[in-house]
Design a protein around this motif. Structure first.
Motif, PDB file in Angstrom:
ATOM      1  N   MET A   1     -15.033  -7.212 -39.936  1.00 39.63           N
ATOM      2  CA  MET A   1     -14.812  -6.080 -40.052  1.00 39.63           C
ATOM      3  C   MET A   1     -14.123  -5.325 -39.874  1.00 39.63           C
ATOM      4  SD  MET A   1     -18.788  -4.189 -38.820  1.00 39.63           S
ATOM      5  CE  MET A   1     -19.462  -2.964 -39.817  1.00 39.63           C
TER       6      MET A   1
ATOM      7  N   VAL B   1     -16.361  -5.658 -31.501  1.00 40.04           N
ATOM      8  CA  VAL B   1     -17.451  -6.029 -31.596  1.00 40.04           C
ATOM      9  C   VAL B   1     -16.731  -7.494 -32.543  1.00 40.04           C
ATOM     10  CG1 VAL B   1     -19.436  -6.775 -31.650  1.00 40.04           C
ATOM     11  CG2 VAL B   1     -19.880  -5.009 -31.024  1.00 40.04           C
TER      12      VAL B   1
ATOM     13  N   HIS C   1     -21.527  -0.758 -33.578  1.00 40.59           N
ATOM     14  CA  HIS C   1     -19.902  -0.979 -34.643  1.00 40.59           C
ATOM     15  C   HIS C   1     -19.870   0.179 -33.597  1.00 40.59           C
ATOM     16  CE1 HIS C   1     -21.807  -3.501 -36.885  1.00 40.59           C
ATOM     17  NE2 HIS C   1     -22.305  -2.300 -37.567  1.00 40.59           N
TER      18      HIS C   1
HETATM   19 CU    CU Z   1     -19.374  -3.518 -35.043  1.00 37.46          CU
END
Ligand code: CU
Ligand code: C2O
Length: 486
Positions: A479, A471, A417
């Motif tokens: 997220m 991402v 991440h």
């Molecule tokens: Cu991520």
């Protein structure tokens, strides 16, 4: 900053019960540490710049479908800014007003986000937060005065997993008033592409597979849209090489050992000193600027830059071919002399914010990526009427302004991440509780599987800023959150 500091001291004095108007040093050890860390930040980067009057850099920027020779040279149907992939390199000087007249000729709504640039909040390009989406056929004027010199980039911030993947990204270079006299200034945009059997861009976005892994990794890696980028240089040249990772998910770890190179800037901002170009991972969103000297006797040599992020699958990322008449190597001191606080005592202050990164079942894609268990929902692409207020209620974080804070990212998952924050820079203080010394700022830090990363920062630009995984599939599946800086 002074005014707020006085307020802080007063608050501490009241807490400590020392009534009587004394606003000198705080007595609480944590408050004292925070005050010292905040002081250390002073002068690192400016809250504001003086605008250079009378100079406005104007650009037109149109997003539209196009068919362009790409990758290995065959035509590819893409979405492009100004019919180029990568989009145009926009340039401005610090303090100069930049005006970008953006027109959306895509079949879908979009926005333009200026990654890493400390823009006034309404120019940040976050749909449903700082502006409504720009509908097909509409125009939106982005206008701001860059405060920091360096390598930045721009991309859509709506359905970016599809829009960036289809080719919408470009580089913004902000120069200092007197840029260092490099022989050559080169941009390498790193990206990858996932193609369908027929050679077109695979139209399945945000798949279950992407979500269960580190996003969409393509099979074709490109530099500046080409599979085999070759940079031709003369012996003796001193080159400023600006690397930008615009991939949805892929992380690059270029091996520069064949070059005489130093890292001079990370995520746009100059480092405190030139650094050995070893061990740098360039995650989605990250930039890395190198100061490369081509030896005077290198004529005829081919210098390969090999990517080694996947240890078992190294590949040639790009090639530098040295040919022609030697030139005199410009001599000037490295520009990497930024005042970056060491924040050696940053870890004496407990984390002010803790963000757990994890996944769960549910949401429109079947899997949600979460921050502290909450998934952010982008405004629906079709809902062009979405008003800034509509989407501001999702688990907003409050960051103080003009005050040191420590954010702890706890990766409870086994995926990568790259965590990014708009509108501010931060410094990595520790990984897995081990102090690290990174003499530079970042706007995106890669958090590895099960890793805990502590960062320190002093937000100075007010606004509603997005904090998210870069991402793009993870971000789209939740997220992401809003950071409120008063
Ligand atoms: Cu991520
Ligand atoms: Cu390149 Cu919100 O980010």
């Amino acid at each position: 900053m002074r005014r707020d500091r006085a307020g802080l001291f007063l608050a501490v004095a009241l807490l400590a019960g020392t009534v009587g108007g004394c606003t000198r040093a705080p007595t609480d050890p944590v408050e004292r540490a925070v005050a010292a860390l905040t002081d250390e930040f002073e002068g690192a980067y400016p809250a504001d710049v003086r605008e250079r009057r009378g100079t406005v850099r104007e650009y037109a920027l149109t997003a539209e479908p196009a068919t362009l020779p790409m990758l290995d040279g065959r035509p590819l149907a893409v979405w492009a800014y100004e019919r180029q992939v990568p989009g145009p390199i926009l340039r401005a000087t610090v303090g100069e007003r930049l005006r970008v007249r953006f027109t959306n000729r895509l079949p879908v709504p979009t926005t333009v986000h200026w990654h890493g640039v400390r823009v006034p909040n309404p120019m940040d390009g976050t749909p449903g937060v700082t502006q409504p989406p720009v509908r097909p056929g509409e125009t939106f004027v982005y206008e701001f005065v860059p405060k920091d010199a360096g390598t930045f980039w721009f991309h859509p911030h709506l359905r970016s997993s599809e829009q960036v993947e289809r080719g919408l990204f470009g580089v913004l270079v902000v120069d200092e008033p007197t840029p260092p006299p490099y022989s050559r200034d080169v941009v390498w945009v790193l990206d990858d592409w996932r193609l369908a059997r027929d050679g077109t861009i695979d139209p399945n976005f945000v798949t279950r597979h992407d979500l269960m892994h580190d996003g969409r990794w393509g099979t074709v890696v490109t530099v500046n849209g080409k599979v085999r980028e070759v940079l031709e240089v003369h012996p003796g040249e001193r080159v400023r090489l600006r690397l930008v990772n615009t991939a949805n998910g892929r992380v690059f770890a270029p091996d520069f050992s064949r070059l005489d190179a130093r890292v001079i800037a990370v995520d746009g901002m100059y480092a405190a000193r030139p650094l050995e170009p070893k061990g740098f991972e360039i995650a989605p969103g990250n930039r890395l600027d190198l100061d490369v000297t081509i030896p005077a006797d290198a004529a005829g040599r081919t210098l390969e830059v090999v990517d080694r992020f996947l240890a078992r699958q190294p590949f040639v990322l790009a090639t530098i071919r040295v040919a022609g008449e030697p030139v005199a190597t410009p001599t000037f001191p490295s520009p990497a002399t930024a005042a970056v606080p060491t924040w050696k005592d940053g870890l004496t202050v407990p984390p002010t914010h803790r963000l757990e990164l994890n996944a769960q079942q549910g949401g429109p894609y079947g899997i949600q990526w979460t921050l502290n268990g909450a998934a952010y929902v982008e405004p629906p692409a079709a809902d062009a009427a979405a008003h800034p207020e509509d989407h501001s209620h999702h688990g907003t974080l409050a960051f103080p302004r003009d005050r040191f804070l420590r954010v702890r990212f706890v990766n409870a998952s086994y995926r990568l991440h790259p965590m990014h924050v708009h509108g501010m820079f931060f410094k990595v203080l520790a990984r897995n509780e081990q102090p690290v010394d990174e003499p530079y700022w970042r706007d995106t830090a890669l958090v590895h599987a099960q890793e805990t990363v502590d960062v320190g920062m002093v937000p100075i630009d007010p606004g509603k800023w997005m904090l998210h995984c870069h991402v793009l599939e993870h971000a789209e599946a939740g997220m992401m959150t809003i950071v409120l800086v008063p």
